[in-house]
Design a protein around this motif. Sequence first.
Motif, PDB file in Angstrom:
ATOM      1  N   UNK A  10      57.979 134.806  77.973  1.00  0.00           N
ATOM      2  CA  UNK A  10      57.195 134.964  76.742  1.00  0.00           C
ATOM      3  C   UNK A  10      56.972 136.424  76.379  1.00  0.00           C
ATOM      4  N   UNK A  11      57.136 137.335  77.355  1.00  0.00           N
ATOM      5  CA  UNK A  11      57.071 138.765  77.078  1.00  0.00           C
ATOM      6  C   UNK A  11      57.881 139.487  78.147  1.00  0.00           C
ATOM      7  N   UNK A  12      58.282 140.729  77.881  1.00  0.00           N
ATOM      8  CA  UNK A  12      59.084 141.457  78.868  1.00  0.00           C
ATOM      9  C   UNK A  12      58.286 141.778  80.136  1.00  0.00           C
ATOM     10  N   UNK A  13      59.026 142.078  81.189  1.00  0.00           N
ATOM     11  CA  UNK A  13      58.469 142.477  82.483  1.00  0.00           C
ATOM     12  C   UNK A  13      57.682 141.382  83.180  1.00  0.00           C
ATOM     13  N   UNK A  14      58.066 140.141  82.935  1.00  0.00           N
ATOM     14  CA  UNK A  14      57.456 139.001  83.607  1.00  0.00           C
ATOM     15  C   UNK A  14      58.460 137.859  83.678  1.00  0.00           C
ATOM     16  N   UNK A  15      58.226 136.930  84.583  1.00  0.00           N
ATOM     17  CA  UNK A  15      59.040 135.714  84.634  1.00  0.00           C
ATOM     18  C   UNK A  15      58.280 134.524  84.045  1.00  0.00           C
ATOM     19  N   UNK A  16      57.116 134.790  83.479  1.00  0.00           N
ATOM     20  CA  UNK A  16      56.243 133.750  82.936  1.00  0.00           C
ATOM     21  C   UNK A  16      56.824 133.173  81.642  1.00  0.00           C
ATOM     22  N   UNK A  17      57.038 131.878  81.633  1.00  0.00           N
ATOM     23  CA  UNK A  17      57.580 131.223  80.444  1.00  0.00           C
ATOM     24  C   UNK A  17      56.562 130.293  79.775  1.00  0.00           C
ATOM     25  N   UNK A  18      55.313 130.321  80.234  1.00  0.00           N
ATOM     26  CA  UNK A  18      54.305 129.472  79.585  1.00  0.00           C
ATOM     27  C   UNK A  18      54.221 129.832  78.110  1.00  0.00           C
ATOM     28  N   UNK A  19      54.362 128.840  77.255  1.00  0.00           N
ATOM     29  CA  UNK A  19      54.275 129.007  75.800  1.00  0.00           C
ATOM     30  C   UNK A  19      55.296 129.997  75.241  1.00  0.00           C
ATOM     31  N   UNK A  20      56.408 130.181  75.926  1.00  0.00           N
ATOM     32  CA  UNK A  20      57.459 131.093  75.450  1.00  0.00           C
ATOM     33  C   UNK A  20      58.160 130.493  74.234  1.00  0.00           C
ATOM     34  N   UNK A  21      58.408 131.307  73.209  1.00  0.00           N
ATOM     35  CA  UNK A  21      59.148 130.822  72.040  1.00  0.00           C
ATOM     36  C   UNK A  21      60.529 130.284  72.403  1.00  0.00           C
ATOM     37  N   UNK A  22      61.113 130.804  73.467  1.00  0.00           N
ATOM     38  CA  UNK A  22      62.446 130.352  73.865  1.00  0.00           C
ATOM     39  C   UNK A  22      62.470 128.857  74.197  1.00  0.00           C
ATOM     40  N   UNK A  23      61.389 128.341  74.736  1.00  0.00           N
ATOM     41  CA  UNK A  23      61.350 126.914  75.087  1.00  0.00           C
ATOM     42  C   UNK A  23      61.465 126.060  73.829  1.00  0.00           C
ATOM     43  N   UNK A  24      60.702 126.408  72.814  1.00  0.00           N
ATOM     44  CA  UNK A  24      60.752 125.656  71.551  1.00  0.00           C
ATOM     45  C   UNK A  24      62.136 125.780  70.910  1.00  0.00           C
ATOM     46  N   UNK A  25      62.665 126.992  70.884  1.00  0.00           N
ATOM     47  CA  UNK A  25      64.003 127.208  70.313  1.00  0.00           C
ATOM     48  C   UNK A  25      65.050 126.361  71.027  1.00  0.00           C
ATOM     49  N   UNK A  26      65.047 126.428  72.340  1.00  0.00           N
ATOM     50  CA  UNK A  26      66.043 125.697  73.120  1.00  0.00           C
ATOM     51  C   UNK A  26      65.898 124.199  72.930  1.00  0.00           C
ATOM     52  N   UNK A  27      64.673 123.697  72.945  1.00  0.00           N
ATOM     53  CA  UNK A  27      64.454 122.262  72.747  1.00  0.00           C
ATOM     54  C   UNK A  27      64.986 121.799  71.386  1.00  0.00           C
ATOM     55  N   UNK A  28      64.670 122.550  70.337  1.00  0.00           N
ATOM     56  CA  UNK A  28      65.119 122.160  68.994  1.00  0.00           C
ATOM     57  C   UNK A  28      66.640 122.267  68.857  1.00  0.00           C
ATOM     58  N   UNK A  29      67.204 123.345  69.376  1.00  0.00           N
ATOM     59  CA  UNK A  29      68.657 123.527  69.266  1.00  0.00           C
ATOM     60  C   UNK A  29      69.414 122.452  70.043  1.00  0.00           C
ATOM     61  N   UNK A  30      69.015 122.203  71.283  1.00  0.00           N
ATOM     62  CA  UNK A  30      69.730 121.197  72.073  1.00  0.00           C
ATOM     63  C   UNK A  30      69.513 119.792  71.516  1.00  0.00           C
ATOM     64  N   UNK A  31      68.338 119.535  70.977  1.00  0.00           N
ATOM     65  CA  UNK A  31      68.075 118.241  70.341  1.00  0.00           C
ATOM     66  C   UNK A  31      69.054 117.987  69.189  1.00  0.00           C
ATOM     67  N   UNK A  32      69.460 119.065  68.528  1.00  0.00           N
ATOM     68  CA  UNK A  32      70.389 118.954  67.401  1.00  0.00           C
ATOM     69  C   UNK A  32      71.841 119.187  67.802  1.00  0.00           C
ATOM     70  N   UNK A  33      72.119 119.153  69.100  1.00  0.00           N
ATOM     71  CA  UNK A  33      73.502 119.185  69.562  1.00  0.00           C
ATOM     72  C   UNK A  33      74.074 120.555  69.865  1.00  0.00           C
ATOM     73  N   UNK A  34      73.256 121.588  69.856  1.00  0.00           N
ATOM     74  CA  UNK A  34      73.745 122.929  70.181  1.00  0.00           C
ATOM     75  C   UNK A  34      73.857 123.098  71.693  1.00  0.00           C
TER      76      UNK A  34
END
Length: 126
Positions: free
Chosen positions: A12-36
């Motif tokens: 969710x921000x640089x210099x961390x491995x924390x993905x809680x509430x990361x925008x990437x999760x939403x992006x990936x979920x929507x893209x893969x849901x649509x076949x990407x």
Amino acid sequence: SGKIFAIWGLAFKPNTDDMREAPSIILIEKLTHNGALIQAYDPEAMDEAKRIFGEKIELKEHYSECLDGANALIVATEWNDFSNPNYPMLSKKLIDKIVFDGRNIFDPEMVKENKLNYVSIGRKKI
């Protein structure tokens, strides 16, 4: 559907491995849901991404590897490693030459000079 997206940055921000509430999760979920298909890299959050997504996405060893066969690039986290990319390489590797810069880290003039289609958040279209 059927498009390949390279994603730079999963935390969710640089210099961390924390993905809680990361925008990437939403992006990936929507893209893969649509076949990407997703090819992703993050300097710190690879183990966390593997835990969250399993085999749903392809994790790469280096951010440049994400570009191989990709239609477009999405920058989701503003890691310093991503702020000065090899623009000619981006132009050469991205099939559809599209960059979605969610963090406004790319130089718009360099993007334009390298004939990339650039979509950024909060900047006027170039």
